[in-house]
Design a protein around this motif. Structure first.
Motif, PDB file in Angstrom:
ATOM      1  N   ARG A   1      -4.003 -13.701  -2.113  1.00  0.00           N
ATOM      2  CA  ARG A   1      -3.157 -14.075  -0.971  1.00  0.00           C
ATOM      3  C   ARG A   1      -3.282 -13.047   0.142  1.00  0.00           C
ATOM      4  O   ARG A   1      -3.361 -13.401   1.330  1.00  0.00           O
ATOM      5  N   ILE A   2      -3.303 -11.764  -0.217  1.00  0.00           N
ATOM      6  CA  ILE A   2      -3.444 -10.705   0.774  1.00  0.00           C
ATOM      7  C   ILE A   2      -4.791 -10.823   1.486  1.00  0.00           C
ATOM      8  O   ILE A   2      -4.880 -10.703   2.718  1.00  0.00           O
ATOM      9  N   ALA A   3      -5.851 -11.070   0.721  1.00  0.00           N
ATOM     10  CA  ALA A   3      -7.185 -11.207   1.312  1.00  0.00           C
ATOM     11  C   ALA A   3      -7.247 -12.390   2.267  1.00  0.00           C
ATOM     12  O   ALA A   3      -7.864 -12.315   3.339  1.00  0.00           O
ATOM     13  N   GLU A   4      -6.587 -13.471   1.902  1.00  0.00           N
ATOM     14  CA  GLU A   4      -6.535 -14.644   2.772  1.00  0.00           C
ATOM     15  C   GLU A   4      -5.794 -14.321   4.064  1.00  0.00           C
ATOM     16  O   GLU A   4      -6.225 -14.692   5.167  1.00  0.00           O
ATOM     17  N   GLY A   5      -4.668 -13.636   3.931  1.00  0.00           N
ATOM     18  CA  GLY A   5      -3.908 -13.251   5.118  1.00  0.00           C
ATOM     19  C   GLY A   5      -4.694 -12.326   6.025  1.00  0.00           C
ATOM     20  O   GLY A   5      -4.650 -12.442   7.251  1.00  0.00           O
ATOM     21  N   ARG A   6      -5.437 -11.399   5.431  1.00  0.00           N
ATOM     22  CA  ARG A   6      -6.270 -10.497   6.234  1.00  0.00           C
ATOM     23  C   ARG A   6      -7.374 -11.256   6.946  1.00  0.00           C
ATOM     24  O   ARG A   6      -7.676 -10.987   8.116  1.00  0.00           O
ATOM     25  N   ALA A   7      -8.006 -12.186   6.244  1.00  0.00           N
ATOM     26  CA  ALA A   7      -9.105 -12.951   6.841  1.00  0.00           C
ATOM     27  C   ALA A   7      -8.635 -13.746   8.045  1.00  0.00           C
ATOM     28  O   ALA A   7      -9.375 -13.900   9.032  1.00  0.00           O
ATOM     29  N   ASP A   8      -7.394 -14.239   7.974  1.00  0.00           N
ATOM     30  CA  ASP A   8      -6.832 -15.018   9.087  1.00  0.00           C
ATOM     31  C   ASP A   8      -6.073 -14.136  10.080  1.00  0.00           C
ATOM     32  O   ASP A   8      -5.487 -14.653  11.029  1.00  0.00           O
ATOM     33  N   ASN A   9      -6.067 -12.823   9.833  1.00  0.00           N
ATOM     34  CA  ASN A   9      -5.347 -11.875  10.692  1.00  0.00           C
ATOM     35  C   ASN A   9      -3.884 -12.278  10.857  1.00  0.00           C
ATOM     36  O   ASN A   9      -3.302 -12.169  11.939  1.00  0.00           O
TER      37      ASN A   9
ATOM     38  N   GLY B   1      -8.715  -4.515  -4.587  1.00  0.00           N
ATOM     39  CA  GLY B   1      -9.393  -5.462  -5.463  1.00  0.00           C
ATOM     40  C   GLY B   1      -8.397  -6.153  -6.365  1.00  0.00           C
ATOM     41  O   GLY B   1      -7.193  -5.884  -6.302  1.00  0.00           O
ATOM     42  N   PRO B   2      -8.858  -7.016  -7.247  1.00  0.00           N
ATOM     43  CA  PRO B   2      -7.942  -7.879  -8.004  1.00  0.00           C
ATOM     44  C   PRO B   2      -7.251  -7.242  -9.199  1.00  0.00           C
ATOM     45  O   PRO B   2      -6.550  -7.935  -9.924  1.00  0.00           O
ATOM     46  N   SER B   3      -7.431  -5.936  -9.418  1.00  0.00           N
ATOM     47  CA  SER B   3      -6.783  -5.307 -10.569  1.00  0.00           C
ATOM     48  C   SER B   3      -6.069  -4.028 -10.175  1.00  0.00           C
ATOM     49  O   SER B   3      -6.621  -3.191  -9.454  1.00  0.00           O
ATOM     50  N   LEU B   4      -4.869  -3.858 -10.679  1.00  0.00           N
ATOM     51  CA  LEU B   4      -4.117  -2.630 -10.411  1.00  0.00           C
ATOM     52  C   LEU B   4      -4.777  -1.429 -11.075  1.00  0.00           C
ATOM     53  O   LEU B   4      -4.554  -0.284 -10.658  1.00  0.00           O
ATOM     54  N   PHE B   5      -5.608  -1.660 -12.075  1.00  0.00           N
ATOM     55  CA  PHE B   5      -6.247  -0.562 -12.785  1.00  0.00           C
ATOM     56  C   PHE B   5      -7.436   0.016 -12.014  1.00  0.00           C
ATOM     57  O   PHE B   5      -7.995   1.039 -12.427  1.00  0.00           O
ATOM     58  N   ASP B   6      -7.792  -0.623 -10.914  1.00  0.00           N
ATOM     59  CA  ASP B   6      -8.899  -0.144 -10.085  1.00  0.00           C
ATOM     60  C   ASP B   6      -8.473   0.233  -8.671  1.00  0.00           C
ATOM     61  O   ASP B   6      -9.305   0.661  -7.875  1.00  0.00           O
ATOM     62  N   CYS B   7      -7.196   0.071  -8.362  1.00  0.00           N
ATOM     63  CA  CYS B   7      -6.719   0.279  -6.994  1.00  0.00           C
ATOM     64  C   CYS B   7      -5.431   1.106  -7.028  1.00  0.00           C
ATOM     65  O   CYS B   7      -4.379   0.602  -7.453  1.00  0.00           O
ATOM     66  N   PRO B   8      -5.479   2.364  -6.602  1.00  0.00           N
ATOM     67  CA  PRO B   8      -4.275   3.209  -6.661  1.00  0.00           C
ATOM     68  C   PRO B   8      -3.085   2.619  -5.912  1.00  0.00           C
ATOM     69  O   PRO B   8      -1.947   2.681  -6.400  1.00  0.00           O
TER      70      PRO B   8
ATOM     71  N   LEU C   1      -4.928  12.238   4.328  1.00  0.00           N
ATOM     72  CA  LEU C   1      -3.718  11.644   4.896  1.00  0.00           C
ATOM     73  C   LEU C   1      -3.962  10.193   5.287  1.00  0.00           C
ATOM     74  O   LEU C   1      -3.105   9.322   5.045  1.00  0.00           O
ATOM     75  N   GLY C   2      -5.117   9.904   5.890  1.00  0.00           N
ATOM     76  CA  GLY C   2      -5.435   8.518   6.233  1.00  0.00           C
ATOM     77  C   GLY C   2      -5.506   7.639   5.002  1.00  0.00           C
ATOM     78  O   GLY C   2      -5.015   6.500   4.992  1.00  0.00           O
ATOM     79  N   GLU C   3      -6.110   8.172   3.945  1.00  0.00           N
ATOM     80  CA  GLU C   3      -6.198   7.449   2.683  1.00  0.00           C
ATOM     81  C   GLU C   3      -4.805   7.173   2.122  1.00  0.00           C
ATOM     82  O   GLU C   3      -4.502   6.067   1.647  1.00  0.00           O
ATOM     83  N   LEU C   4      -3.932   8.167   2.193  1.00  0.00           N
ATOM     84  CA  LEU C   4      -2.578   8.038   1.657  1.00  0.00           C
ATOM     85  C   LEU C   4      -1.758   7.018   2.437  1.00  0.00           C
ATOM     86  O   LEU C   4      -1.081   6.163   1.848  1.00  0.00           O
ATOM     87  N   LEU C   5      -1.800   7.092   3.759  1.00  0.00           N
ATOM     88  CA  LEU C   5      -1.039   6.148   4.584  1.00  0.00           C
ATOM     89  C   LEU C   5      -1.480   4.715   4.314  1.00  0.00           C
ATOM     90  O   LEU C   5      -0.650   3.809   4.147  1.00  0.00           O
ATOM     91  N   TYR C   6      -2.782   4.498   4.271  1.00  0.00           N
ATOM     92  CA  TYR C   6      -3.277   3.142   4.022  1.00  0.00           C
ATOM     93  C   TYR C   6      -2.890   2.693   2.616  1.00  0.00           C
ATOM     94  O   TYR C   6      -2.431   1.556   2.416  1.00  0.00           O
ATOM     95  N   GLY C   7      -3.083   3.577   1.636  1.00  0.00           N
ATOM     96  CA  GLY C   7      -2.786   3.200   0.265  1.00  0.00           C
ATOM     97  C   GLY C   7      -1.340   2.812   0.059  1.00  0.00           C
ATOM     98  O   GLY C   7      -1.033   1.860  -0.675  1.00  0.00           O
ATOM     99  N   MET C   8      -0.423   3.499   0.723  1.00  0.00           N
ATOM    100  CA  MET C   8       0.992   3.184   0.550  1.00  0.00           C
ATOM    101  C   MET C   8       1.389   1.912   1.297  1.00  0.00           C
ATOM    102  O   MET C   8       2.297   1.195   0.865  1.00  0.00           O
ATOM    103  N   CYS C   9       0.712   1.627   2.412  1.00  0.00           N
ATOM    104  CA  CYS C   9       0.936   0.325   3.063  1.00  0.00           C
ATOM    105  C   CYS C   9       0.505  -0.800   2.136  1.00  0.00           C
ATOM    106  O   CYS C   9       1.211  -1.810   1.980  1.00  0.00           O
ATOM    107  N   ALA C  10      -0.662  -0.639   1.492  1.00  0.00           N
ATOM    108  CA  ALA C  10      -1.129  -1.648   0.543  1.00  0.00           C
ATOM    109  C   ALA C  10      -0.172  -1.772  -0.628  1.00  0.00           C
ATOM    110  O   ALA C  10       0.102  -2.880  -1.121  1.00  0.00           O
TER     111      ALA C  10
END
Length: 432
Positions: free
Chosen positions: A35-43, A225-232, A373-382
């Motif tokens: 769903r997130i990927a779809e929303g991103r694709a459609d902006n 990606g589609p698994s929490l075990f691969d995405c912090p 810091l950029g990595e952290l900000l993006y990761g927490m938004c995700a």
């Protein structure tokens, strides 16, 4: 960015999540990621925040701030997401952020008056930030700042950078005076906009490595990606959601680095405004390691079982050697440094909570620099977006906030509405 969820497992903590439950949640994460990927694709509104690494032009930001790049102090005039991200970035990346970056994000007259009295306006760059250009607190403060600059004999039009939407009073003012102007990204709620001109302008003026910030965000984006075990980021969002569902209604966010303390404030807005819907959402509490081990930790270890603690720490930090102690009782400090002591404090606090069966999660970055810091900000938004998807809430709206804004505006304009009637009907029980 690394996320250790071991101390959130049911084998350690109550509330906790079993490994089999995590596997089940991972199936939900896969669906939410689609769903997130779809929303991103459609902006789509909100989901567009995760597209910022591809949209933000760090060079364009630097070019826009060139007229004020000589400033020794930046004054950000904004509120909420229009200020917290900028303060988070400059505090983390500059040694003297408290002096070089001043934020006016409230209309407390004592505070505003005191801040302005200490400024040398010839050396100031003003960044006024409002997507609508009508935010009452921001525009009121900007008018006060502008008048103070006039009274000091400084041409405010030569020292001001505007960050706003495509239309509105602030955009009109910028066009009228030919002010350097940067756009608030469309489709991105303010609390998700730190990795855009909204959060990056003060950093650019103060010489921070804006390009490295965005490179870090790019790196975090690559983990989605589609698994929490691969995405912090997804791991943190999913485990926070699972713990809340099991009774952890409070999320105590505890950085172990003074320069990350404003990050906890940024996180509190992100988490509260995004997820506090439909009678749910974790209440964010802000703490600071090791300071609050001597205060709040008592509650988190021995109080109600309604809290998860989120630790945030860099893996590498500067060392300051501790001098040889005079007292034998302090001999254990010999040969250590303050960084080592702080890391030991974190490990002890984690163990203390785990021993008491209290859930906690550790978030780590490599070091306190622009890339991390950029990595952290993006990761927490995700993480926040994933938590919202799993909870089934509209992560990107804030109706309660809007109700308050509209009511204040009605009161100032003297209009009688259902909202102002609620103010007038306030129940009072005054004790004198």
């Amino acid at each position: 960015m690394y996320v250790d969820i071991g101390n959130a497992l049911a084998s350690v903590a109550d509330p906790g999540v079993t490994r089999s439950e995590l596997e089940g949640i991972d199936d939900q994460v896969a669906a939410a990621h689609s769903r997130i990927a779809e929303g991103r694709a459609d902006n789509e509104f909100g989901y567009a925040a995760l597209n910022l690494p591809a949209l933000v032009d760090a060079g364009a930001i630097r070019r826009a701030v060139e007229p004020v790049a000589d400033a020794g102090t930046v004054v950000t005039v904004g509120i909420g997401g229009s200020a917290l991200g900028a303060r988070t970035i400059t505090t983390a990346l500059t040694d003297d952020a408290g002096d070089s970056h001043v934020v006016l994000d409230n209309v407390d007259p004592d505070e505003v008056e005191g801040v302005l009295a200490d400024l040398s306006f010839e050396d100031v760059a003003v960044n006024v930030v409002s997507k609508s250009g009508t935010t009452a607190e921001t525009l009121a403060n900007f008018l006060v700042v502008r008048e103070a600059m006039d009274e000091a004999g400084v041409d405010w039009t030569e020292r001001t950078v505007v960050t706003t939407g495509q239309s509105g009073p602030l955009a009109d003012l910028a066009a009228e005076h030919d002010l350097p102007t940067l756009a608030v990204p469309t489709g991105v709620p303010g609390r998700f906009s730190a990795l855009s001109a909204v959060g990056l302008v003060p950093a650019a003026i103060l010489g921070c490595d804006v390009e490295a910030i965005m490179e870090g965000a790019w790196e975090a984006e690559a983990t989605l990606g589609p698994s929490l075990f691969d995405c912090p980021g997804y791991a943190y969002g999913a485990v926070s959601y699972a713990l809340e569902a099991r009774g952890a209604s409070v999320n105590a966010f505890m950085p172990y680095a003074e320069r990350l303390e404003p990050f906890a404030e940024w996180f509190a807005q992100l988490w509260a405004e995004s997820l506090g819907k439909d009678g749910g959402g974790q209440t964010p509490a802000r703490a600071l390691g090791a300071t609050d081990q001597h205060s709040q930790l008592q509650l988190y270890r021995a109080g109600r079982r309604n809290t998860m603690v989120s630790f945030l720490t860099p893996r590498e930090r500067p060392g300051v050697e501790v001098p040889e102690p005079d007292a034998e009782a302090l001999a254990y400090l010999a040969g250590t440094d303050l960084g080592e002591l702080l890391d030991a404090e974190l490990q002890a606090t984690e163990a203390s909570l785990a021993e008491a069966g209290r859930p906690n999660v550790r978030i780590e970055i490599d070091r306190l620099d622009a890339h991390s810091l950029g990595e952290l900000l993006y990761g927490m938004c995700a993480a926040c977006i994933m938590a919202g998807e799993l909870a089934g809430v509209d992560t990107f709206t804030q109706p309660a906030v809007e109700w308050g804004k509209e009511t204040a505006r009605d009161l100032l304009q003297g209009e009688e509405t259902e909202r102002t009637a609620a103010v007038e009907d306030k129940t009072e029980l005054v004790v004198e």
